[in-house]
Motif scaffolding. Structure first.
Motif, PDB file in Angstrom:
ATOM      1  N   VAL A 200       0.821  -1.202   0.000  1.00 41.01           N
ATOM      2  CA  VAL A 200       0.000   0.000   0.000  1.00 41.01           C
ATOM      3  C   VAL A 200       0.862   1.263   0.000  1.00 41.01           C
ATOM      4  N   HIS A 201       2.111   1.128   0.452  1.00 39.96           N
ATOM      5  CA  HIS A 201       3.044   2.263   0.375  1.00 39.96           C
ATOM      6  C   HIS A 201       4.430   1.745   0.069  1.00 39.96           C
ATOM      7  N   ARG A 202       5.084   2.405  -0.857  1.00 39.26           N
ATOM      8  CA  ARG A 202       6.493   2.124  -1.106  1.00 39.26           C
ATOM      9  C   ARG A 202       7.173   3.469  -1.151  1.00 39.26           C
ATOM     10  N   LEU A 203       7.789   3.847  -0.042  1.00 44.24           N
ATOM     11  CA  LEU A 203       8.350   5.193   0.044  1.00 44.24           C
ATOM     12  C   LEU A 203       9.837   5.103   0.369  1.00 44.24           C
ATOM     13  N   PRO A 204      10.678   5.140  -0.663  1.00 42.64           N
ATOM     14  CA  PRO A 204      12.110   5.064  -0.400  1.00 42.64           C
ATOM     15  C   PRO A 204      12.612   6.321   0.324  1.00 42.64           C
ATOM     16  N   VAL A 205      13.791   6.211   0.907  1.00 41.91           N
ATOM     17  CA  VAL A 205      14.422   7.358   1.566  1.00 41.91           C
ATOM     18  C   VAL A 205      14.609   8.464   0.525  1.00 41.91           C
ATOM     19  N   VAL A 206      14.374   9.706   0.902  1.00 40.22           N
ATOM     20  CA  VAL A 206      14.663  10.799  -0.031  1.00 40.22           C
ATOM     21  C   VAL A 206      15.592  11.817   0.620  1.00 40.22           C
ATOM     22  N   HIS A 207      16.411  12.442  -0.216  1.00 34.89           N
ATOM     23  CA  HIS A 207      17.417  13.350   0.326  1.00 34.89           C
ATOM     24  C   HIS A 207      17.293  14.766  -0.201  1.00 34.89           C
ATOM     25  N   ASP A 208      16.496  14.958  -1.269  1.00 36.77           N
ATOM     26  CA  ASP A 208      16.484  16.301  -1.858  1.00 36.77           C
ATOM     27  C   ASP A 208      15.052  16.811  -1.983  1.00 36.77           C
ATOM     28  N   ASP A 209      14.948  18.069  -2.423  1.00 39.27           N
ATOM     29  CA  ASP A 209      13.638  18.704  -2.498  1.00 39.27           C
ATOM     30  C   ASP A 209      12.700  17.988  -3.458  1.00 39.27           C
ATOM     31  N   ILE A 210      13.255  17.491  -4.568  1.00 42.44           N
ATOM     32  CA  ILE A 210      12.385  16.808  -5.540  1.00 42.44           C
ATOM     33  C   ILE A 210      11.777  15.574  -4.876  1.00 42.44           C
ATOM     34  N   GLY A 211      12.646  14.808  -4.199  1.00 44.24           N
ATOM     35  CA  GLY A 211      12.181  13.595  -3.537  1.00 44.24           C
ATOM     36  C   GLY A 211      11.144  13.908  -2.472  1.00 44.24           C
ATOM     37  N   ARG A 212      11.420  14.962  -1.703  1.00 40.99           N
ATOM     38  CA  ARG A 212      10.468  15.309  -0.639  1.00 40.99           C
ATOM     39  C   ARG A 212       9.130  15.714  -1.253  1.00 40.99           C
ATOM     40  N   THR A 213       9.202  16.530  -2.315  1.00 43.81           N
ATOM     41  CA  THR A 213       7.972  16.973  -2.964  1.00 43.81           C
ATOM     42  C   THR A 213       7.200  15.767  -3.492  1.00 43.81           C
ATOM     43  N   ARG A 214       7.919  14.806  -4.082  1.00 43.89           N
ATOM     44  CA  ARG A 214       7.247  13.610  -4.606  1.00 43.89           C
ATOM     45  C   ARG A 214       6.564  12.837  -3.494  1.00 43.89           C
ATOM     46  N   ARG A 215       7.260  12.716  -2.360  1.00 46.96           N
ATOM     47  CA  ARG A 215       6.649  11.945  -1.266  1.00 46.96           C
ATOM     48  C   ARG A 215       5.385  12.651  -0.776  1.00 46.96           C
ATOM     49  N   VAL A 216       5.457  13.981  -0.648  1.00 49.03           N
ATOM     50  CA  VAL A 216       4.267  14.719  -0.209  1.00 49.03           C
ATOM     51  C   VAL A 216       3.138  14.534  -1.225  1.00 49.03           C
ATOM     52  N   ALA A 217       3.485  14.559  -2.520  1.00 50.16           N
ATOM     53  CA  ALA A 217       2.452  14.378  -3.551  1.00 50.16           C
ATOM     54  C   ALA A 217       1.808  13.002  -3.424  1.00 50.16           C
ATOM     55  N   LYS A 218       2.643  11.990  -3.162  1.00 45.32           N
ATOM     56  CA  LYS A 218       2.101  10.632  -3.026  1.00 45.32           C
ATOM     57  C   LYS A 218       1.163  10.537  -1.825  1.00 45.32           C
ATOM     58  N   LEU A 219       1.538  11.202  -0.739  1.00 41.13           N
ATOM     59  CA  LEU A 219       0.785  11.028   0.502  1.00 41.13           C
ATOM     60  C   LEU A 219      -0.360  12.017   0.655  1.00 41.13           C
ATOM     61  N   CYS A 220      -0.239  13.178   0.032  1.00 44.97           N
ATOM     62  CA  CYS A 220      -1.286  14.193   0.218  1.00 44.97           C
ATOM     63  C   CYS A 220      -2.039  14.485  -1.069  1.00 44.97           C
ATOM     64  N   GLY A 221      -1.575  13.919  -2.175  1.00 44.57           N
ATOM     65  CA  GLY A 221      -2.294  14.130  -3.426  1.00 44.57           C
ATOM     66  C   GLY A 221      -1.635  15.182  -4.305  1.00 44.57           C
ATOM     67  N   GLU A 222      -1.824  14.989  -5.610  1.00 47.06           N
ATOM     68  CA  GLU A 222      -1.255  15.917  -6.594  1.00 47.06           C
ATOM     69  C   GLU A 222      -1.857  17.314  -6.419  1.00 47.06           C
ATOM     70  N   ALA A 223      -3.160  17.329  -6.164  1.00 48.46           N
ATOM     71  CA  ALA A 223      -3.835  18.627  -6.114  1.00 48.46           C
ATOM     72  C   ALA A 223      -3.239  19.491  -5.011  1.00 48.46           C
ATOM     73  N   PHE A 224      -2.924  18.881  -3.889  1.00 47.16           N
ATOM     74  CA  PHE A 224      -2.355  19.664  -2.792  1.00 47.16           C
ATOM     75  C   PHE A 224      -0.986  20.206  -3.169  1.00 47.16           C
ATOM     76  N   ILE A 225      -0.118  19.330  -3.662  1.00 42.55           N
ATOM     77  CA  ILE A 225       1.256  19.779  -3.909  1.00 42.55           C
ATOM     78  C   ILE A 225       1.264  20.825  -5.019  1.00 42.55           C
ATOM     79  N   HIS A 226       0.319  20.702  -5.923  1.00 43.14           N
ATOM     80  CA  HIS A 226       0.226  21.673  -6.996  1.00 43.14           C
ATOM     81  C   HIS A 226      -0.124  23.055  -6.454  1.00 43.14           C
ATOM     82  N   ALA A 227      -0.947  23.074  -5.418  1.00 43.80           N
ATOM     83  CA  ALA A 227      -1.370  24.360  -4.859  1.00 43.80           C
ATOM     84  C   ALA A 227      -0.502  24.782  -3.685  1.00 43.80           C
ATOM     85  N   ALA A 228       0.538  23.990  -3.397  1.00 48.12           N
ATOM     86  CA  ALA A 228       1.270  24.244  -2.152  1.00 48.12           C
ATOM     87  C   ALA A 228       2.361  25.286  -2.311  1.00 48.12           C
ATOM     88  N   LEU A 229       2.567  26.050  -1.250  1.00 48.99           N
ATOM     89  CA  LEU A 229       3.702  26.967  -1.187  1.00 48.99           C
ATOM     90  C   LEU A 229       4.727  26.322  -0.263  1.00 48.99           C
TER      91      LEU A 229
END
Ligand code: ADP
Ligand code: MG
Length: 556
Positions: A200-229
């Motif tokens: 149900v989740h496969r979340l590898p370790v992330v070290h950079d902003d892109i990785g962090r943003t991707r993890r947030v998108a996976k967990l909170c949804g594309e719509a949120f990260i798209h609107a996020a500051l």
């Protein structure tokens, strides 16, 4: 005291009963066990945590970590009440860096379940295990460095408590919330979770902003990260960082509100108030902001030992912290409004975007691939603008390519091909989503059901006017599928018509190309350089002049 109850002598409670009573405080359901076990793994310095759940966690919760493990001679102690390696003196409570410290979680959990703990301590060659059946006998085990705790049949020995558990799906949702909360706090740890054997989740370790943003998108949804500051504010010894929704995004519920203090999730009135104040007048009444925020401060300035679940805190300077949070959010929201971003689109500066691609250098594809004429210079992707447009340079020409338009093109073609060969792959949704049908839509569904199935949707009826969406075509992964649904029901009962209809809907949703990934698009451009003219525009002097003119009119 009950009137006729016989007077019983005062006795010390048997330890097992004392543990079970204590379990009532912290262990409410599988999710609470999961939380404690993950916290222990994190406290042990794990970099990877594997979670296995069966039947919403009621039948099994297993958490494995690669942390420092438990030495053999401390195994029995670990499951005793008030046994902790984390604090030794009252003073330690005031500078707490670990998530656990009360030393009662394992004892409580073990008193209401069948359990097994296996561990190999750091630097040791042998692993050991201990089970609920023979809690005094240390057995040899096979285990890499780290610990695995397995909890079977939660509340199996306390049927009254078991009765309070909800359906498998609901318990799973609670467990999933716990995993999401933990994974959003610790990007430096990999989380891998399975339910009934399926990931149900496969979340590898992330070290950079892109990785962090991707993890947030996976967990909170594309719509949120798209609107996020993205936010990162420091003031003296306080630092607040994370993501907050902009004024165009809001939710009906408070389900996307994650606030951490030094990595510990908390719910606190002072903080809620500070955040609500920042969004005041920006959101319609009854709507809520979304955020993932971490406040870092000296642990001595906050007391977390207020409640057994450790969700509540007490600040030493509540007012100061309240104002810092409120001011930081308000200024980020004001800046965002001032840059004129009204439709939830850009919040990335070009510089940031370039930074993201500069890690591997700008992506270059050769002229021969991009243009049919061999003499043309190489094309170079300079930036991804507003999550959507690729700015490409070929020699002295600048071209703006609509990556979203190309992405949809690619997706529809692949989807069409898969339909034709009856090989559409579906992806199950984590939690089946309910779709309610109007009488008109019920009729439409009868006509369209076959085509929907051919397109890769998996639906079951949950009542005359309701469907459960169980799986979606892989092509629609990460998109808001229930929002597409009324239009899909309304179109001709044929796969081509449905794909066209999905295309029109997708064109209306704004997709985040950074999260979706632009590599397939670059490959498509290299393969078919002269197609898709409708998705590109050359930035000639004329176009730029027009554009600058409209900008200056807007200003006036
Ligand atoms: P607490 O976390 O409050 O100290 P627990 O009952 O959760 O209490 O755990 C008791 C002790 O067992 C911990 O202090 C720790 O020393 C040890 N322990 C528990 N789980 C793990 C783990 N996954 N890895 C290493 N040690 C652990
Ligand atoms: Mg603990």
């Amino acid at each position: 005291m009950l009137k006729d109850a016989p007077l019983a002598p005062i006795r010390l409670l048997p330890p097992q009963l004392a543990d079970q009573i204590a379990a009532g405080e912290v262990i409410e359901r599988p999710a609470s066990v999961l939380k404690e076990l993950i916290e222990n793994a994190l406290d042990a310095g794990a970099t990877r945590i594997d979670i296995d759940l069966q039947k919403g966690g009621v039948e099994l919760i297993r958490v494995s970590d690669d942390g420092h493990g438990i030495p053999a001679d401390e195994m029995t102690l670990a499951i005793s009440r008030h046994a902790t390696s984390k604090i030794a003196m009252l003073d330690d409570l005031l500078r707490l860096h670990s998530l656990g410290f009360r030393g009662e979680a394992l004892a409580s959990i073990c008193s209401v379940s069948q359990w097994e703990i296996a561990s190999r301590a750091d630097g040791r060659d042998e692993a050991f295990r201990l089970t609920g059946q023979m809690p005094d006998r240390l057995l040899a085990a096979n285990h890499a460095r780290g610990t695995t705790v397995s909890i079977h049949e939660l509340f199996g020995n306390t049927p009254a408590r078991r009765k309070f558990l909800r359906t498998e799906r609901t318990e799973l949702r609670y467990c999933d919330d716990v995993i999401r909360r933990m994974a959003l706090a610790r990007f430096d740890v990999g989380f891998y979770a399975r339910h009934n054997g399926r990931f149900v989740h496969r979340l590898p370790v992330v070290h950079d902003d892109i990785g962090r943003t991707r993890r947030v998108a996976k967990l909170c949804g594309e719509a949120f990260i798209h609107a996020a500051l993205a936010l990162d504010v420091a003031h003296k010894d306080l630092r607040l960082h994370g993501w907050i929704s902009n004024a165009q995004y809001s939710r009906q519920q408070t389900d996307l509100q994650f606030f951490y203090i030094n990595g510990r999730i908390i719910r606190d009135r002072v903080i809620n108030h500070a955040i609500r104040l920042a969004y005041q007048a920006l959101l319609p009444t009854g709507r809520h902001a979304a955020y993932v925020l971490n406040l870092e401060l000296d642990p001595a300035r906050v007391d977390v030992n207020v409640h057994p679940t450790k969700h509540e805190v007490r600040f030493r300077e509540a007012r100061y912290i309240h104002d810092f949070i409120s001011r930081s959010l308000r200024s980020a929201l004001q800046q965002n409004a001032a840059t004129g971003e009204t439709d939830g689109t850009p919040n990335w500066s070009i510089a940031e975007t370039q930074g993201m691609y500069s890690q591997s250098g700008p992506t270059t594809y050769t002229a021969g691939q991009m243009r049919s004429d061999d003499t043309a210079p190489a094309a170079e992707v300079l930036a991804l603008l507003w999550h959507r447009y690729l700015l490409v340079r070929t020699g002295v020409r600048l071209i703006l390519i609509d990556a979203q338009c190309l992405h949809i093109e690619l997706l529809c073609r692949d989807w069409q091909g898969a339909c034709a060969s009856e090989s559409v792959k579906s992806q199950p949704v984590l939690i089946p989503q309910a779709i309610n049908l109007s009488p008109q839509e019920q009729k439409q569904f009868e006509q369209n059901e076959n085509a929907l199935v051919q397109c890769g949707f998996e639906l079951t009826r949950s009542g005359p006017a309701a469907l459960l969406l169980r799986a979606v075509p892989v092509y629609l992964r990460g998109l808001d599928v229930p929002a597409l649904f009324p239009a899909l029901l309304d179109c001709e009962p044929a796969t081509t018509a449905m794909i066209e209809c999905a295309r029109a809907q997708l064109e209306r949703q704004s997709l985040d190309m950074q999260t979706l990934g632009i590599e397939p698009i670059l490959r498509l451009l290299a393969r078919e350089p002269d197609s898709f003219t409708h998705c590109r525009r050359e930035l000639t002097e004329e176009v730029l002049r027009d554009w600058l003119n409209t900008c200056s009119h807007d200003d006036a």
